[in-house]
Design an enzyme around this catalytic site. Sequence first.
Site, PDB file in Angstrom:
ATOM      1  N   SER A  13      72.355 -49.504 -95.351  1.00 28.15           N
ATOM      2  CA  SER A  13      72.096 -49.750 -93.926  1.00 28.15           C
ATOM      3  C   SER A  13      72.625 -51.132 -93.513  1.00 28.15           C
ATOM      4  CB  SER A  13      70.616 -49.598 -93.589  1.00 28.15           C
ATOM      5  OG  SER A  13      69.853 -50.599 -94.203  1.00 28.15           O
ATOM      6  N   ASN A  14      72.566 -52.100 -94.412  1.00 29.44           N
ATOM      7  CA  ASN A  14      73.140 -53.415 -94.081  1.00 29.44           C
ATOM      8  C   ASN A  14      74.663 -53.346 -94.029  1.00 29.44           C
ATOM      9  OD1 ASN A  14      71.090 -55.767 -93.867  1.00 29.44           O
ATOM     10  ND2 ASN A  14      70.309 -54.478 -95.518  1.00 29.44           N
ATOM     11  N   MET A  90      72.432 -54.180-106.551  1.00 29.75           N
ATOM     12  CA  MET A  90      71.352 -54.433-107.498  1.00 29.75           C
ATOM     13  C   MET A  90      71.869 -54.786-108.890  1.00 29.75           C
ATOM     14  SD  MET A  90      69.051 -54.452-105.456  1.00 29.75           S
ATOM     15  CE  MET A  90      67.413 -53.899-105.086  1.00 29.75           C
ATOM     16  N   ARG A  91      72.677 -55.810-108.937  1.00 27.79           N
ATOM     17  CA  ARG A  91      73.304 -56.194-110.188  1.00 27.79           C
ATOM     18  C   ARG A  91      73.505 -57.704-110.144  1.00 27.79           C
ATOM     19  NH1 ARG A  91      75.250 -53.121-113.976  1.00 27.79           N
ATOM     20  NH2 ARG A  91      74.559 -51.234-112.920  1.00 27.79           N
ATOM     21  N   ASN A 107      74.135 -63.431-100.273  1.00 27.42           N
ATOM     22  CA  ASN A 107      73.246 -62.298-100.587  1.00 27.42           C
ATOM     23  C   ASN A 107      72.094 -62.276 -99.599  1.00 27.42           C
ATOM     24  OD1 ASN A 107      72.044 -60.175-102.176  1.00 27.42           O
ATOM     25  ND2 ASN A 107      70.634 -61.694-103.029  1.00 27.42           N
ATOM     26  N   HIS A 109      68.092 -61.109 -99.293  1.00 25.28           N
ATOM     27  CA  HIS A 109      66.977 -60.796-100.195  1.00 25.28           C
ATOM     28  C   HIS A 109      65.697 -60.612 -99.375  1.00 25.28           C
ATOM     29  CE1 HIS A 109      64.816 -60.783-103.993  1.00 25.28           C
ATOM     30  NE2 HIS A 109      63.895 -61.513-103.381  1.00 25.28           N
TER      31      HIS A 109
HETATM   32  C1  GAR Z   1      67.903 -54.570 -98.497  1.00 26.39           C
HETATM   33  O1  GAR Z   1      66.648 -54.491 -97.896  1.00 26.39           O
HETATM   34  C2  GAR Z   1      68.070 -55.862 -99.255  1.00 26.39           C
HETATM   35  O2  GAR Z   1      67.285 -56.891 -98.743  1.00 26.39           O
HETATM   36  C3  GAR Z   1      67.611 -55.471-100.635  1.00 26.39           C
HETATM   37  O3  GAR Z   1      68.074 -54.168-100.812  1.00 26.39           O
HETATM   38  C4  GAR Z   1      68.036 -53.493 -99.576  1.00 26.39           C
HETATM   39  C5  GAR Z   1      69.294 -52.667 -99.423  1.00 26.39           C
HETATM   40  O4  GAR Z   1      69.187 -51.829 -98.320  1.00 26.39           O
HETATM   41  N1  GAR Z   1      68.144 -56.374-101.606  1.00 26.39           N
HETATM   42  C6  GAR Z   1      67.495 -56.784-102.691  1.00 26.39           C
HETATM   43  O5  GAR Z   1      66.385 -56.383-102.983  1.00 26.39           O
HETATM   44  C7  GAR Z   1      68.255 -57.776-103.547  1.00 26.39           C
HETATM   45  N2  GAR Z   1      67.437 -58.320-104.568  1.00 26.39           N
HETATM   46  P1  GAR Z   1      70.482 -51.144 -97.690  1.00 26.39           P
HETATM   47  O6  GAR Z   1      71.222 -50.476 -98.839  1.00 26.39           O
HETATM   48  O7  GAR Z   1      69.933 -50.124 -96.729  1.00 26.39           O
HETATM   49  O8  GAR Z   1      71.289 -52.214 -97.015  1.00 26.39           O
END
Ligand code: GAR
Length: 186
Positions: A13-14, A90-91, A107, A109
């Site tokens: 979504s981001n 996630m890596r 990034n 978070h």
């Molecule tokens: C996001 O909410 C981001 O903050 C998180 O993963 C999600 C991805 O959502 N990131 C972490 O937890 C990093 N440690 P998306 O795939 O819908 O953008």
Amino acid sequence: MHRIAVFASGTGSNFEAIATACQRGEIDAQVVLMVCDKPQAEVVAKAERLGIESFVFSPKDYASKADFETEIVSLLDKAQVELICLAGYMRIVGDTLLSAYEGRIINIHPSLLPAFAGARAVEQALEYGVKVFGITIHWVDHTLDGGKIIAQRAFEYYGDSAEEIHRIGQQIEHKMYVETIKKILK
Ligand code: GAR
């Protein structure tokens, strides 16, 4: 026009928020590459629908992190990427990618760092019992979620649903990531 890459492992979504903001001209940039380490992730179809080139790989097909990061670096170089936005990738970024692009990787978070770094940040915060949650965008260095902070947003929440916190947080993330990228590229 600037050239950015987005790395993701999940829903994307981001990624979608960034890519559509670029396509609408809201960010003076083009997402020239989407990198994903999970072939089944929803973000893969999103990139295809938006016509964005992607590199989708399975880490298990490579002997080491250095091996797949070498391939990623050569694609980033070829695409002349100026900024890498990790969006749910996630890596942990390894030395190969970091030494090539340090200072150009950010990034997002889902916690107010330095609290609740690492995986399951929202769940960690909920388990701890905090009432102020938030989002952090930071530079990526060799530490886990420990690089210099660029932007943070906080919100209060008194319930007990991780799902709801994720939903509120993601609405914030989408706007915040676009605004932050715009500022960095200026
Ligand atoms: C996001 O909410 C981001 O903050 C998180 O993963 C999600 C991805 O959502 N990131 C972490 O937890 C990093 N440690 P998306 O795939 O819908 O953008």
